[in-house]
Structure formats: structure tokens, C-alpha cells
Design an enzyme around this catalytic site. Sequence first.
Site, mmCIF file in Angstrom:
data_model
loop_
_atom_site.group_PDB
_atom_site.id
_atom_site.type_symbol
_atom_site.label_atom_id
_atom_site.label_comp_id
_atom_site.label_asym_id
_atom_site.label_seq_id
_atom_site.Cartn_x
_atom_site.Cartn_y
_atom_site.Cartn_z
ATOM 1 N N HIS A 139 -8.826 -3.296 -6.604
ATOM 2 C CA HIS A 139 -8.449 -3.765 -5.322
ATOM 3 C C HIS A 139 -9.357 -2.639 -4.124
ATOM 4 O O HIS A 139 -9.813 -1.354 -4.035
ATOM 5 C CB HIS A 139 -6.921 -2.727 -4.725
ATOM 6 C CG HIS A 139 -6.457 -3.535 -3.204
ATOM 7 N ND1 HIS A 139 -6.799 -2.467 -1.924
ATOM 8 C CD2 HIS A 139 -6.243 -4.807 -2.575
ATOM 9 C CE1 HIS A 139 -6.578 -3.347 -1.415
ATOM 10 N NE2 HIS A 139 -6.537 -3.685 -1.448
ATOM 11 N N SER B 286 -6.179 -9.312 6.125
ATOM 12 C CA SER B 286 -6.343 -9.456 7.389
ATOM 13 C C SER B 286 -5.514 -11.272 7.663
ATOM 14 O O SER B 286 -5.305 -11.652 8.411
ATOM 15 C CB SER B 286 -7.197 -9.323 8.193
ATOM 16 O OG SER B 286 -7.977 -8.907 7.912
ATOM 17 N N LYS C 35 1.086 -1.496 0.234
ATOM 18 C CA LYS C 35 -0.103 0.117 -0.299
ATOM 19 C C LYS C 35 1.210 1.087 0.155
ATOM 20 O O LYS C 35 2.233 1.095 -0.247
ATOM 21 C CB LYS C 35 -1.100 -0.215 1.152
ATOM 22 C CG LYS C 35 -1.742 -1.913 0.959
ATOM 23 C CD LYS C 35 -2.514 -1.409 2.264
ATOM 24 C CE LYS C 35 -3.697 -2.725 2.192
ATOM 25 N NZ LYS C 35 -5.098 -2.395 2.620
ATOM 26 N N GLY D 43 -14.657 -3.113 8.739
ATOM 27 C CA GLY D 43 -15.318 -4.351 9.602
ATOM 28 C C GLY D 43 -13.948 -4.441 10.362
ATOM 29 O O GLY D 43 -14.382 -6.264 11.294
ATOM 30 N N GLU E 129 -9.547 -0.881 -1.903
ATOM 31 C CA GLU E 129 -9.520 0.925 -1.711
ATOM 32 C C GLU E 129 -9.748 2.049 -2.799
ATOM 33 O O GLU E 129 -9.776 2.975 -2.935
ATOM 34 C CB GLU E 129 -8.075 0.654 -1.018
ATOM 35 C CG GLU E 129 -8.220 0.576 0.602
ATOM 36 C CD GLU E 129 -6.875 -0.162 0.660
ATOM 37 O OE1 GLU E 129 -5.258 -0.077 0.353
ATOM 38 O OE2 GLU E 129 -7.030 -1.653 1.582
ATOM 39 N N GLY F 10 -1.488 -7.617 2.544
ATOM 40 C CA GLY F 10 -1.565 -6.252 2.832
ATOM 41 C C GLY F 10 -0.685 -6.165 4.243
ATOM 42 O O GLY F 10 1.121 -6.195 4.448
ATOM 43 N N GLY F 11 -1.066 -5.895 5.378
ATOM 44 C CA GLY F 11 -0.247 -5.277 6.969
ATOM 45 C C GLY F 11 0.180 -6.251 6.803
ATOM 46 O O GLY F 11 2.040 -5.932 6.690
HETATM 47 C C1 PEP Z 1 -5.510 -5.993 0.725
HETATM 48 O O1 PEP Z 1 -5.530 -4.750 1.510
HETATM 49 O O2 PEP Z 1 -5.201 -6.432 -0.228
HETATM 50 C C2 PEP Z 1 -5.234 -6.887 2.509
HETATM 51 C C3 PEP Z 1 -5.143 -7.565 2.180
HETATM 52 O O3 PEP Z 1 -5.295 -6.213 3.271
HETATM 53 P P1 PEP Z 1 -4.688 -6.541 4.952
HETATM 54 O O4 PEP Z 1 -3.970 -7.951 4.760
HETATM 55 O O5 PEP Z 1 -4.200 -5.686 5.356
HETATM 56 O O6 PEP Z 1 -6.146 -6.584 5.283
#
Ligand code: PEP
Length: 269
Positions: free
Chosen positions: A96, A218, A13, A178, A98, A239-240
Site C-alpha cells: 500500500h 478517493s 487504516k 494531491g 502508505e 479507504g475513507g
Molecule cells: C487507500 O488508501 O487504499 C484508499 C483507497 O484511500 P481513500 O479511499 O481514502 O483515498
Amino acid sequence: MARDKTLIVGNWKMNLNMHEASLYVHQLAKLVKNRRDVEVVLAPTALTLQSLSLQVNYRQFKLAAQNFYWRDQGAYTGEISASQLRGVVQYALVGHSERRHVFHESDKDIRAKVQAAIRNQICPILCVGETASERADGETLDVIHDQLIGGLANVTSEEVEQIVIAYEPVWAISSGDGNGHNALPSDVKKVVAIIRNQIKHLYGSVAANNIRVLYGASVRADDAAAYLAIEGIDGLLVGGVSLDAYGFNEIVKKAHKGSSLAKNTEGGI
Ligand code: PEP
């Protein structure tokens, strides 16, 4: 594109400047082992793609763009095109959540981007997924259906197997609405089956069997194996945790081990 490798994609990101990104890739390169059954893709910000393309060993890491504009060139101030990314990245995220929800990208934009990526020999990772309110209203299947139809319109049956579909329930993404509640593998399994069914309906059973489908939202090192074990899943979009070298490497390690497990075994979280 073959489904014999598990695909692990790290979406950084809007994080890490050029110096931090270079140091981070250096750290990752020391940790992540090359495995024949795992493909690791890093999606840093556009700013760092060029320099990282010179730094990474492509046998260890491929690169993905997080975004691009669908026209190849012209008076589009501030944009980067897929034709400019050609040769720098092998993959690109498209649609995506976002981009859909923060930047209001429409299915028309997303469809044009899928085609621009294919036209420029970049593999699009088409992200689909329902929001919390769509889920609460029982609209998950309709949303997935509409996003697939919207994103894949005009994609031919020869082209469709080059595309990767990523199922990312928006309510389960850590930045989503969520607060990052985990999706149950049993629920993910149903949606993955729906995605493959929809591809079968549009392009036939060979394409439905060959297309790669990822899960993302997540995912952490301790639940990655459970998601990787879901029938029909070929990898993860992270992601994170992709910004934590040790956590990300643990997920890559699970992909290696997970690929030797029976694909039909569904794990619990
Ligand atoms: C994402 O935004 O593609 C994603 C999977 O984020 P996170 O793993 O942080 O939920």
C-alpha cells in the site's frame, strides 16, 4: 480465482478500537446484503482481526490484513507474520502506498510479503501507483512497470492468478500528496490496460485475463459506478468511505448493479 465476483475492499487504516470495530461490523452486517456477484472484504487494524474473525459471517464479509512481516516466525519484535494470520484472514494488502512512502517499504520487502502471503494461503492485494511528482514527470508507466516486476518476482504462473492487483494513484488517495483529486476513468483505463499487458508479457494471456485488478483512491458512492464500469476493473479498494457504513454499503450496492452492466462501458465522473 475467478473474476465473476466484483471485489469491494474496505481499508480502515489505523482507525477504530476493538469496541468501535465490533459495533461498526454489527452495523455493516445489518446493512450489507449477501450477493452472489459481490465479495466484500474488510481490512481493520491487526488488533481487531482475531475478534472480528469470530464475529463476521464469512458469507457476508471476508477479512484482510493491512500489513504483516514476511518471515513466518522468529525474533522480530512487534511484528505479525502471515503464518499467524493464516486462517484469520483471506486477503492481505501488500505494498500500500502508505507502507511504501511512510514506512519506506522497498520492492524487496513487498516481493517477500507477496510470497509469504501465498505460502500461507492468503490472497495478496498488491497495490501499485505513482506519486504526484512521478505523474508530473511522465513516469506513471515506468513506476507501474517497476512495481509489478518488483512485487511479482519469483511468483510462478500458477500462483499469479491468486494475486489481486490494486491500482491506486498516490496523488488521488485522500491521504495522498494531491489532496484526493479524482483520477479520470479514461486515465485509469489506460493504466489497467498497462497492468494487464505487463501480466501478459510476464505470464501469458490466460493469466492476464484471469487476474483481478481493482481501482482505489478517493472512491465515493457517487463515483463508484463510473470506476466499476472501466474495462478490466474487477472491483474497488475503498479507504475513507469504508468507515461510513451507509457510504460503503452504497458502493457495495453499486458493485452488484454494476456487475450486470456491460464491462466495456466507460462511465464519466
Ligand atoms: C487507500 O488508501 O487504499 C484508499 C483507497 O484511500 P481513500 O479511499 O481514502 O483515498
